[in-house]
Design a protein around this motif. Sequence first.
Motif, PDB file in Angstrom:
ATOM      1  N   PRO A  71      47.626  35.606  40.918  1.00  0.00           N
ATOM      2  CA  PRO A  71      47.412  34.532  39.659  1.00  0.00           C
ATOM      3  C   PRO A  71      47.076  35.308  38.473  1.00  0.00           C
ATOM      4  CG  PRO A  71      46.665  33.740  42.143  1.00  0.00           C
ATOM      5  CD  PRO A  71      46.994  35.261  41.941  1.00  0.00           C
ATOM      6  N   ALA A  72      47.092  34.440  37.416  1.00  0.00           N
ATOM      7  CA  ALA A  72      46.228  34.648  36.234  1.00  0.00           C
ATOM      8  C   ALA A  72      44.829  34.480  36.363  1.00  0.00           C
ATOM      9  CB  ALA A  72      46.692  33.977  34.996  1.00  0.00           C
ATOM     10  N   CYS A  73      44.275  33.477  37.163  1.00  0.00           N
ATOM     11  CA  CYS A  73      43.249  33.059  37.472  1.00  0.00           C
ATOM     12  C   CYS A  73      43.293  32.198  38.583  1.00  0.00           C
ATOM     13  CB  CYS A  73      42.471  32.293  36.303  1.00  0.00           C
ATOM     14  SG  CYS A  73      43.353  30.814  35.818  1.00  0.00           S
ATOM     15  N   MET A  74      42.038  32.121  39.466  1.00  0.00           N
ATOM     16  CA  MET A  74      41.983  30.959  40.473  1.00  0.00           C
ATOM     17  C   MET A  74      40.647  30.080  40.136  1.00  0.00           C
ATOM     18  SD  MET A  74      42.567  33.301  43.877  1.00  0.00           S
ATOM     19  CE  MET A  74      42.827  31.873  44.908  1.00  0.00           C
ATOM     20  N   LEU A  75      41.185  28.955  40.228  1.00  0.00           N
ATOM     21  CA  LEU A  75      40.192  27.754  39.821  1.00  0.00           C
ATOM     22  C   LEU A  75      39.969  26.845  40.849  1.00  0.00           C
ATOM     23  CD1 LEU A  75      41.496  27.334  36.316  1.00  0.00           C
ATOM     24  CD2 LEU A  75      39.901  28.676  36.812  1.00  0.00           C
ATOM     25  N   PHE A  76      38.545  26.839  41.590  1.00  0.00           N
ATOM     26  CA  PHE A  76      38.492  25.899  42.784  1.00  0.00           C
ATOM     27  C   PHE A  76      37.682  24.673  42.327  1.00  0.00           C
ATOM     28  CE2 PHE A  76      39.040  30.323  44.203  1.00  0.00           C
ATOM     29  CZ  PHE A  76      39.461  30.168  45.396  1.00  0.00           C
ATOM     30  N   SER A  77      37.932  23.921  42.923  1.00  0.00           N
ATOM     31  CA  SER A  77      37.268  22.496  42.593  1.00  0.00           C
ATOM     32  C   SER A  77      35.973  22.387  43.483  1.00  0.00           C
ATOM     33  CB  SER A  77      37.997  21.069  43.013  1.00  0.00           C
ATOM     34  OG  SER A  77      38.434  21.164  44.180  1.00  0.00           O
ATOM     35  N   LYS A  78      36.028  23.191  44.808  1.00  0.00           N
ATOM     36  CA  LYS A  78      34.967  22.921  45.534  1.00  0.00           C
ATOM     37  C   LYS A  78      34.178  24.471  45.475  1.00  0.00           C
ATOM     38  CE  LYS A  78      36.914  19.689  48.573  1.00  0.00           C
ATOM     39  NZ  LYS A  78      36.519  18.720  47.974  1.00  0.00           N
ATOM     40  N   PRO A  79      33.039  24.895  46.116  1.00  0.00           N
ATOM     41  CA  PRO A  79      32.601  25.997  46.185  1.00  0.00           C
ATOM     42  C   PRO A  79      33.621  26.932  46.868  1.00  0.00           C
ATOM     43  CG  PRO A  79      30.800  24.419  46.710  1.00  0.00           C
ATOM     44  CD  PRO A  79      32.199  23.569  46.853  1.00  0.00           C
ATOM     45  N   ILE A  80      33.710  28.072  46.225  1.00  0.00           N
ATOM     46  CA  ILE A  80      34.927  29.262  46.921  1.00  0.00           C
ATOM     47  C   ILE A  80      34.131  29.606  48.313  1.00  0.00           C
ATOM     48  CG2 ILE A  80      33.579  31.162  46.124  1.00  0.00           C
ATOM     49  CD1 ILE A  80      36.338  32.419  45.383  1.00  0.00           C
ATOM     50  N   ASP A  81      35.083  29.815  49.400  1.00  0.00           N
ATOM     51  CA  ASP A  81      34.703  30.363  50.616  1.00  0.00           C
ATOM     52  C   ASP A  81      34.290  31.911  50.396  1.00  0.00           C
ATOM     53  OD1 ASP A  81      37.289  31.775  51.841  1.00  0.00           O
ATOM     54  OD2 ASP A  81      37.804  30.346  50.354  1.00  0.00           O
ATOM     55  N   SER A  82      33.735  32.477  51.569  1.00  0.00           N
ATOM     56  CA  SER A  82      33.340  33.974  51.384  1.00  0.00           C
ATOM     57  C   SER A  82      34.554  34.867  51.376  1.00  0.00           C
ATOM     58  CB  SER A  82      32.534  34.126  52.608  1.00  0.00           C
ATOM     59  OG  SER A  82      33.131  33.926  53.860  1.00  0.00           O
ATOM     60  N   LEU A  83      35.552  34.665  52.235  1.00  0.00           N
ATOM     61  CA  LEU A  83      36.653  35.551  52.127  1.00  0.00           C
ATOM     62  C   LEU A  83      37.269  35.536  50.963  1.00  0.00           C
ATOM     63  CD1 LEU A  83      38.099  34.509  55.559  1.00  0.00           C
ATOM     64  CD2 LEU A  83      36.764  36.562  55.147  1.00  0.00           C
ATOM     65  N   ALA A  84      37.646  34.365  50.179  1.00  0.00           N
ATOM     66  CA  ALA A  84      38.405  34.471  48.866  1.00  0.00           C
ATOM     67  C   ALA A  84      37.425  35.104  47.787  1.00  0.00           C
ATOM     68  CB  ALA A  84      38.685  33.068  48.273  1.00  0.00           C
ATOM     69  N   ALA A  85      36.053  34.677  47.732  1.00  0.00           N
ATOM     70  CA  ALA A  85      35.186  35.528  47.063  1.00  0.00           C
ATOM     71  C   ALA A  85      35.164  37.183  47.262  1.00  0.00           C
ATOM     72  CB  ALA A  85      33.886  35.005  47.221  1.00  0.00           C
ATOM     73  N   ALA A  86      35.170  37.522  48.415  1.00  0.00           N
ATOM     74  CA  ALA A  86      35.051  38.786  48.851  1.00  0.00           C
ATOM     75  C   ALA A  86      36.324  39.463  47.976  1.00  0.00           C
ATOM     76  CB  ALA A  86      35.189  39.069  50.263  1.00  0.00           C
ATOM     77  N   GLY A  87      37.679  38.914  48.381  1.00  0.00           N
ATOM     78  CA  GLY A  87      38.801  39.614  47.873  1.00  0.00           C
ATOM     79  C   GLY A  87      38.862  39.657  46.577  1.00  0.00           C
ATOM     80  N   SER A  88      38.331  38.594  45.666  1.00  0.00           N
ATOM     81  CA  SER A  88      38.619  38.588  44.177  1.00  0.00           C
ATOM     82  C   SER A  88      37.479  39.503  43.539  1.00  0.00           C
ATOM     83  CB  SER A  88      38.478  37.032  43.661  1.00  0.00           C
ATOM     84  OG  SER A  88      37.340  36.493  44.214  1.00  0.00           O
ATOM     85  N   ILE A  89      36.161  39.360  44.115  1.00  0.00           N
ATOM     86  CA  ILE A  89      35.192  40.394  43.557  1.00  0.00           C
ATOM     87  C   ILE A  89      35.428  41.810  43.979  1.00  0.00           C
ATOM     88  CG2 ILE A  89      32.992  41.245  43.937  1.00  0.00           C
ATOM     89  CD1 ILE A  89      32.201  38.081  44.685  1.00  0.00           C
ATOM     90  N   LEU A  90      36.173  42.190  44.853  1.00  0.00           N
ATOM     91  CA  LEU A  90      36.419  43.582  45.324  1.00  0.00           C
ATOM     92  C   LEU A  90      37.482  43.935  44.361  1.00  0.00           C
ATOM     93  CD1 LEU A  90      36.436  43.926  49.149  1.00  0.00           C
ATOM     94  CD2 LEU A  90      34.789  44.856  47.737  1.00  0.00           C
ATOM     95  N   ALA A  91      38.536  43.069  43.993  1.00  0.00           N
ATOM     96  CA  ALA A  91      39.711  43.425  43.037  1.00  0.00           C
ATOM     97  C   ALA A  91      38.806  43.706  41.571  1.00  0.00           C
ATOM     98  CB  ALA A  91      40.746  42.332  43.140  1.00  0.00           C
ATOM     99  N   ASP A  92      37.876  42.920  41.279  1.00  0.00           N
ATOM    100  CA  ASP A  92      37.233  42.826  39.993  1.00  0.00           C
ATOM    101  C   ASP A  92      36.377  44.284  39.996  1.00  0.00           C
ATOM    102  OD1 ASP A  92      36.356  41.829  37.501  1.00  0.00           O
ATOM    103  OD2 ASP A  92      34.756  41.306  38.380  1.00  0.00           O
ATOM    104  N   VAL A  93      35.948  44.612  40.928  1.00  0.00           N
ATOM    105  CA  VAL A  93      34.900  45.984  40.910  1.00  0.00           C
ATOM    106  C   VAL A  93      35.906  47.117  41.165  1.00  0.00           C
ATOM    107  CG1 VAL A  93      33.224  47.025  42.138  1.00  0.00           C
ATOM    108  CG2 VAL A  93      32.815  44.687  41.819  1.00  0.00           C
ATOM    109  N   TRP A  94      37.014  47.063  42.072  1.00  0.00           N
ATOM    110  CA  TRP A  94      37.691  48.165  42.575  1.00  0.00           C
ATOM    111  C   TRP A  94      38.832  48.571  41.496  1.00  0.00           C
ATOM    112  CZ3 TRP A  94      37.769  47.620  48.278  1.00  0.00           C
ATOM    113  CH2 TRP A  94      36.644  47.956  49.032  1.00  0.00           C
ATOM    114  N   LEU A  95      39.417  47.576  41.007  1.00  0.00           N
ATOM    115  CA  LEU A  95      40.723  47.822  40.316  1.00  0.00           C
ATOM    116  C   LEU A  95      40.337  47.760  38.579  1.00  0.00           C
ATOM    117  CD1 LEU A  95      42.882  45.549  42.224  1.00  0.00           C
ATOM    118  CD2 LEU A  95      42.753  47.902  42.526  1.00  0.00           C
TER     119      LEU A  95
END
Length: 147
Positions: free
Chosen positions: A87-111
């Motif tokens: 997605p262009a972005c992911m926008l959560f109404s609630k606090p993000i869960d640890s798995l989604a956070a991990a995937g998006s942070i790793l993509a941000d750092v590694w790619l």
Amino acid sequence: MREFKGRVIAEGTVSADAVVSHGGLNTLASFQKALQFGDKNATCGDQNNPDLYGKQMAGKALCLPMTIGSTTGGLVLYCACAMKRQPACMLFSKPIDSLAAAGSILADVWLDDVSMPVVDSLGDEFLEYVKDGMKITVKENGVVCVE
């Protein structure tokens, strides 16, 4: 236009059309066709999500309460980014869960050549207000503008 303020998980700015889920996003079921069968539009394959099923997620502002499903969720998000089907972005109404956070942070750092801003804790009012097709703009400070 309305503005909502959330917490930045993965930085970036982007403008995209909204696609909205009022239920949890099963990451594996939703992205399986994109990752396994080469669907470049990342058409949602989760038949249990009537809001998203059959809709394009790649390049869209994915608005949702949370992700659900198995422990593969973070890897699925990372792989979608690595294959440029995110997605262009992911926008959560609630606090993000640890798995989604991990995937998006790793993509941000590694790619280096991929961006998928992620903002959480936007509130239930955000998800009640936003509708499919509305223009979403994400700013660096976690402000999300909905037109």
